[in-house]
Design a protein around this motif. Structure first.
Motif, PDB file in Angstrom:
ATOM      1  N   HIS A  92       0.825  -1.212   0.000  1.00 35.18           N
ATOM      2  CA  HIS A  92       0.000   0.000   0.000  1.00 35.18           C
ATOM      3  C   HIS A  92       0.862   1.267   0.000  1.00 35.18           C
ATOM      4  CE1 HIS A  92      -3.620  -2.313   0.416  1.00 35.18           C
ATOM      5  NE2 HIS A  92      -3.084  -2.967   1.426  1.00 35.18           N
ATOM      6  N   VAL A  93       1.945   1.247   0.758  1.00 35.13           N
ATOM      7  CA  VAL A  93       2.835   2.417   0.813  1.00 35.13           C
ATOM      8  C   VAL A  93       3.451   2.677  -0.565  1.00 35.13           C
ATOM      9  CG1 VAL A  93       5.025   3.274   1.773  1.00 35.13           C
ATOM     10  CG2 VAL A  93       3.345   2.186   3.269  1.00 35.13           C
ATOM     11  N   ASN A  94       3.803   1.612  -1.276  1.00 37.09           N
ATOM     12  CA  ASN A  94       4.487   1.749  -2.566  1.00 37.09           C
ATOM     13  C   ASN A  94       3.548   1.828  -3.765  1.00 37.09           C
ATOM     14  OD1 ASN A  94       6.892   1.666  -1.187  1.00 37.09           O
ATOM     15  ND2 ASN A  94       7.326  -0.464  -1.666  1.00 37.09           N
ATOM     16  N   ASP A  95       2.246   1.637  -3.564  1.00 37.66           N
ATOM     17  CA  ASP A  95       1.266   1.676  -4.662  1.00 37.66           C
ATOM     18  C   ASP A  95       1.055   3.128  -5.098  1.00 37.66           C
ATOM     19  OD1 ASP A  95      -0.903   1.583  -6.370  1.00 37.66           O
ATOM     20  OD2 ASP A  95      -2.302   0.781  -4.890  1.00 37.66           O
ATOM     21  N   GLU A  96       1.562   3.468  -6.266  1.00 39.84           N
ATOM     22  CA  GLU A  96       1.524   4.847  -6.772  1.00 39.84           C
ATOM     23  C   GLU A  96       0.117   5.439  -6.835  1.00 39.84           C
ATOM     24  OE1 GLU A  96       4.067   6.928  -7.463  1.00 39.84           O
ATOM     25  OE2 GLU A  96       5.435   5.389  -6.739  1.00 39.84           O
ATOM     26  N   LYS A  97      -0.879   4.615  -7.105  1.00 39.71           N
ATOM     27  CA  LYS A  97      -2.251   5.125  -7.262  1.00 39.71           C
ATOM     28  C   LYS A  97      -3.073   4.961  -5.987  1.00 39.71           C
ATOM     29  CE  LYS A  97      -2.408   4.231 -12.216  1.00 39.71           C
ATOM     30  NZ  LYS A  97      -1.090   3.648 -12.428  1.00 39.71           N
ATOM     31  N   GLY A  98      -2.486   4.397  -4.960  1.00 41.41           N
ATOM     32  CA  GLY A  98      -3.231   4.093  -3.741  1.00 41.41           C
ATOM     33  C   GLY A  98      -3.486   5.314  -2.883  1.00 41.41           C
ATOM     34  N   VAL A  99      -4.471   5.195  -2.030  1.00 38.97           N
ATOM     35  CA  VAL A  99      -4.861   6.279  -1.121  1.00 38.97           C
ATOM     36  C   VAL A  99      -3.749   6.547  -0.099  1.00 38.97           C
ATOM     37  CG1 VAL A  99      -6.566   6.955   0.616  1.00 38.97           C
ATOM     38  CG2 VAL A  99      -7.284   5.651  -1.373  1.00 38.97           C
ATOM     39  N   VAL A 100      -3.155   5.494   0.408  1.00 35.01           N
ATOM     40  CA  VAL A 100      -2.156   5.612   1.462  1.00 35.01           C
ATOM     41  C   VAL A 100      -0.835   6.170   0.929  1.00 35.01           C
ATOM     42  CG1 VAL A 100      -0.861   4.291   3.186  1.00 35.01           C
ATOM     43  CG2 VAL A 100      -3.227   3.721   2.712  1.00 35.01           C
ATOM     44  N   SER A 101      -0.451   5.761  -0.282  1.00 37.86           N
ATOM     45  CA  SER A 101       0.852   6.172  -0.813  1.00 37.86           C
ATOM     46  C   SER A 101       0.951   7.689  -0.978  1.00 37.86           C
ATOM     47  CB  SER A 101       1.142   5.483  -2.149  1.00 37.86           C
ATOM     48  OG  SER A 101       0.324   6.005  -3.162  1.00 37.86           O
ATOM     49  N   LYS A 102      -0.164   8.336  -1.257  1.00 45.89           N
ATOM     50  CA  LYS A 102      -0.173   9.799  -1.413  1.00 45.89           C
ATOM     51  C   LYS A 102       0.335  10.479  -0.132  1.00 45.89           C
ATOM     52  CE  LYS A 102      -3.361  13.502  -2.544  1.00 45.89           C
ATOM     53  NZ  LYS A 102      -4.754  13.858  -2.712  1.00 45.89           N
ATOM     54  N   PHE A 103      -0.086   9.958   1.024  1.00 48.28           N
ATOM     55  CA  PHE A 103       0.351  10.479   2.311  1.00 48.28           C
ATOM     56  C   PHE A 103       1.870  10.336   2.459  1.00 48.28           C
ATOM     57  CE2 PHE A 103       1.275   9.732   6.842  1.00 48.28           C
ATOM     58  CZ  PHE A 103       0.802  10.906   7.384  1.00 48.28           C
TER      59      PHE A 103
END
Length: 173
Positions: A92-103
């Motif tokens: 999730h941290v490394n997922d470029e399109k994920g909600v969490v990675s933006k943070f």
């Protein structure tokens, strides 16, 4: 007689408190904050300020456990409400399109897994909590503890953050 401006009644998220868990062994955490958590709340989003230090590499297997208690508004009584457990956090941290990675991308340097030891600064690290608005949360305080663990044996607590929040109805012009 002048017309009174139309008022719109909306529900808003209020972050009353966010801190490193007071009951924890904080000096042993892998994630260290130099002082109290520094944050502001605007439009149902919490923005973090300041910096933190990671003292050793953080890598899978990781586990995030969020314990949520529902408390009376006077905080005299609380009951366990929910327990959420998340694994595969690096995905999730490394997922470029994920909600969490933006943070995590809005830190300097950007946080990617595995997380390297060093100093990090919150740049524009905003956690949008508007998803809570449709939930029936009003009338209670919500106490949440977010505990991050390394599941490499022996299991070790890396960070614990405590949050106290509620929602309320307000009149907006």
């Amino acid at each position: 007689m002048g017309d009174a401006p139309l008022q719109k009644r909306i529900k808003e998220y209020v972050q009353e408190k966010a801190e490193v868990c007071p009951d924890s062994n904080t000096e042993n955490f892998t994630v260290q904050f130099p002082g109290p958590l520094n944050y502001s709340v605007n439009n149902n989003a919490v923005k973090f300020h300041g910096d933190f230090t990671v003292t050793e590499i953080i890598q899978e297997p990781l586990e995030l456990i969020i314990l949520i208690d529902r408390c009376a508004l006077d905080m005299k009584t609380c009951e366990e409400f929910n327990k959420l457990t998340f694994t595969n956090l690096c995905r999730h941290v490394n997922d470029e399109k994920g909600v969490v990675s933006k943070f995590f991308k809005n830190m300097e340097p950007a946080v990617r897994c595995p997380i390297k030891p060093g100093s990090y600064k919150f740049k524009n690290a905003v956690f949008d909590l508007s998803f809570t608005i449709p939930l029936p949360m009003e009338g209670y305080h919500w106490q949440a503890n977010l505990r991050l663990y390394s599941r490499i044996r022996p299991k070790k607590e890396l960070l614990c953050v405590s949050s106290l929040s509620y929602t309320r109805w307000v009149n907006k012009p």
